[in-house]
Design an enzyme around this catalytic site. Sequence first.
Site, PDB file in Angstrom:
ATOM      1  N   ASP A 179      -7.390   5.485  -1.412  1.00  0.00           N
ATOM      2  CA  ASP A 179      -7.282   4.763  -0.624  1.00  0.00           C
ATOM      3  C   ASP A 179      -6.661   3.399  -1.867  1.00  0.00           C
ATOM      4  O   ASP A 179      -7.339   3.029  -2.660  1.00  0.00           O
ATOM      5  CB  ASP A 179      -8.037   4.602  -0.050  1.00  0.00           C
ATOM      6  CG  ASP A 179      -8.023   3.280   0.681  1.00  0.00           C
ATOM      7  OD1 ASP A 179      -6.603   2.648   1.187  1.00  0.00           O
ATOM      8  OD2 ASP A 179      -9.002   2.929   2.042  1.00  0.00           O
ATOM      9  N   HIS A 225      -6.194   0.550  -0.917  1.00  0.00           N
ATOM     10  CA  HIS A 225      -6.733  -0.777  -0.030  1.00  0.00           C
ATOM     11  C   HIS A 225      -7.967  -1.453  -1.456  1.00  0.00           C
ATOM     12  O   HIS A 225      -8.465  -1.706  -0.705  1.00  0.00           O
ATOM     13  CB  HIS A 225      -6.586  -0.650   1.281  1.00  0.00           C
ATOM     14  CG  HIS A 225      -4.863  -0.027   1.884  1.00  0.00           C
ATOM     15  ND1 HIS A 225      -5.316   0.942   2.063  1.00  0.00           N
ATOM     16  CD2 HIS A 225      -4.570  -1.399   2.715  1.00  0.00           C
ATOM     17  CE1 HIS A 225      -4.086   1.425   2.734  1.00  0.00           C
ATOM     18  NE2 HIS A 225      -3.853  -0.437   3.145  1.00  0.00           N
ATOM     19  N   CYS A 272       0.848  -1.116  -0.044  1.00  0.00           N
ATOM     20  CA  CYS A 272       0.138  -0.084  -0.338  1.00  0.00           C
ATOM     21  C   CYS A 272       0.412   0.832  -0.011  1.00  0.00           C
ATOM     22  O   CYS A 272       0.615   1.992  -0.901  1.00  0.00           O
ATOM     23  CB  CYS A 272      -0.983   0.467   0.833  1.00  0.00           C
ATOM     24  SG  CYS A 272      -0.042  -0.220   2.940  1.00  0.00           S
TER      25      CYS A 272
END
Length: 499
Positions: free
Chosen positions: A382, A384, A138
Amino acid sequence: MNSVSPSAAQYMGVVMQDEQVESRRQPSLERQGSFGFRGPQASDASRDTAREPDEMDKVKAKLMSAWNNVKYGWTIKTKTSFNKISPVTILGHSYLLNNEDEVERFRRDFVSRIWLTYRREFPLLEGSTWTTDCGWGCMLRSGQMLLAQGFVVHLMPRDWIWPDALQLTDVDFEVFRPRSPVRAGGVPIPSFGSLRGSSSPEKIPAGSQAPRCCQRKRPESAKDRQAEPIHSKLITWFGDQPPAPFGVHQLVEIGKSSGKKAGDWYGPSIVAHILRKAVAKTPVAQSLAVYVAQDCTIYKEDVVHLCDLSPSQSPADPSDQAWKSVIILVPVRLGGEALNPSYIECVKNILKLDCCIGIIGGKPKHSLYFIGFQDEQLLYLDPHFCQPVVDVTQADFSLESFHCSSPKKMPFSRMDPSCTIGFYAKNKKDFESLCAAVGMALSSSKEKYPIFTFVEGPGQDYGLEGDSSNHSGPSAHILPPDTLSRSNNRRSSEEFVFL
C-alpha cells in the site's frame, strides 16, 4: 483514488466539497481570462483580481498538502491473519505457513519487495506548488513498485532476498489454523522475529499449482550480499529528486504529454505508458524495453521488433544473444462497475507465474500494488503512507523506509476492475515461455473472451499516443466486431474517478 476512514469522513467531506466548488469556479475564471467579462473593460484592479486565483491555488495546495501529510503520516497497526492450510502465493513463490521456518521464508520474501509510498518535503514539482504527492500520487507509486520489481528480476540474482530483511523486527501478521472454511481461529505461531535454522517445508498439497516453492536452505547467500550495491543503486532511480529517472518528478513531467499534471489522479493505463516512456528515455535502462499492449492484445511481432537487436535475423532464429529484456504491461478492465467474479481464478493463475511482476490497480479510488494472494484474498503493498523524503544522493542512505514489514490482504470482490498487469522476459526464450504460460493461465477464465490475447502479427496504430510499436503494417488478427466494441468500452472507463 483515496479512501477515507469513517472517522475522517466528515473532514474529508468538507475538503472534497471545497474542491468541487473550486473545480466549478476554476473554469469560470479561465473563461473570464480568455474572453473577458461581459461588463466593462477590465481595469488594473480587475487584473489584480484575476491574479488572485493563483495565490488561492497556492494556499489551497499548501492546506491540502498539510492535511494529507497528517492523514497519511500515521497508521493504526493491525495484524493481518494468514491460515496454515492454504498456500500463500507471491509472484510465483508459494509458501505453506505451517511451521516457523516457512513463515520466516515468507516474511523475508515479502520484506524484500521494494515499497514506494507517498513522500513529503521533496523539491518543488516543476510548474506547480506541490512538494508532496500525498492524496494524489498513489497510482504513480504503485507503478513505481511494479517497475522496481521488474528491475529486481532484471538485475538481481534469481530469488534475491534482502540480507537485512530481518532487521525490520515489527511482526505485523499472524498465522492461524482455520476451524471452518468460513471463519479462522486458533493460536498464532510465536517468535516470528527470531532467526532459526531452516528445515524442509511440508509438501504443497496437490492441486495448489505452486510454480516455485521456496527451497532456500540458508538465511542469506553470498550473492544476495554482493548484490547490495545494485539494490541501493536501484532505489536511487526512484528517488524523489528531479534527476531520478523514475522518480515522481520525471513521471509527472512525462505525464504532461498525456494531459496530466501534478495534483491530478492517474489511471493504471496512463501510468503504464508513462513508465514505458520513462524507461525509453533514460540511459540506465538500455538493456530493457517496455511494451504496452494495445486494446487488450499483445502483438508478438511488435515485441520482437522492440527487443530484437539483430534485424537481419529471421523471426524463426532461436538465437537470443542480441535481445533486449522486456517488461510487458497489459491495461485491462475486469468487469463493469465491479470485478467480474469469473476472472478471479484467471488472476490467481497469473499471479502464480514466475514471469508476473504484479498488478497495479486497487480498490475504487485507492490504488494498490498486488503481488499475491491466499484463498479469496489479494496480498498487496500500500503506497498510502506518507514518509519524509530520503536524500538518496547521500552515501549509505537508509533503505529501511523502502521496505515494508506489514503484509496486507483484501477480498478479490473489492478489487477495482481497472488495472494493469505486468510481466517480464529476460530473453527471447523466456518470452516464448511467457506466451505459453500466460496463454494457459488466460484459458482458465470462465468468460467467453479472455482478459487479453496474444496475436502473432504486428498491431495497427489506433491513434493512441502510447502505442508501444512503430509498426504500421496491416494487422494479422481481426477481432469480432463485438469484441472491438468491448475493448473501446474498457478504454473509455479505464481510469479511477475521485468522487
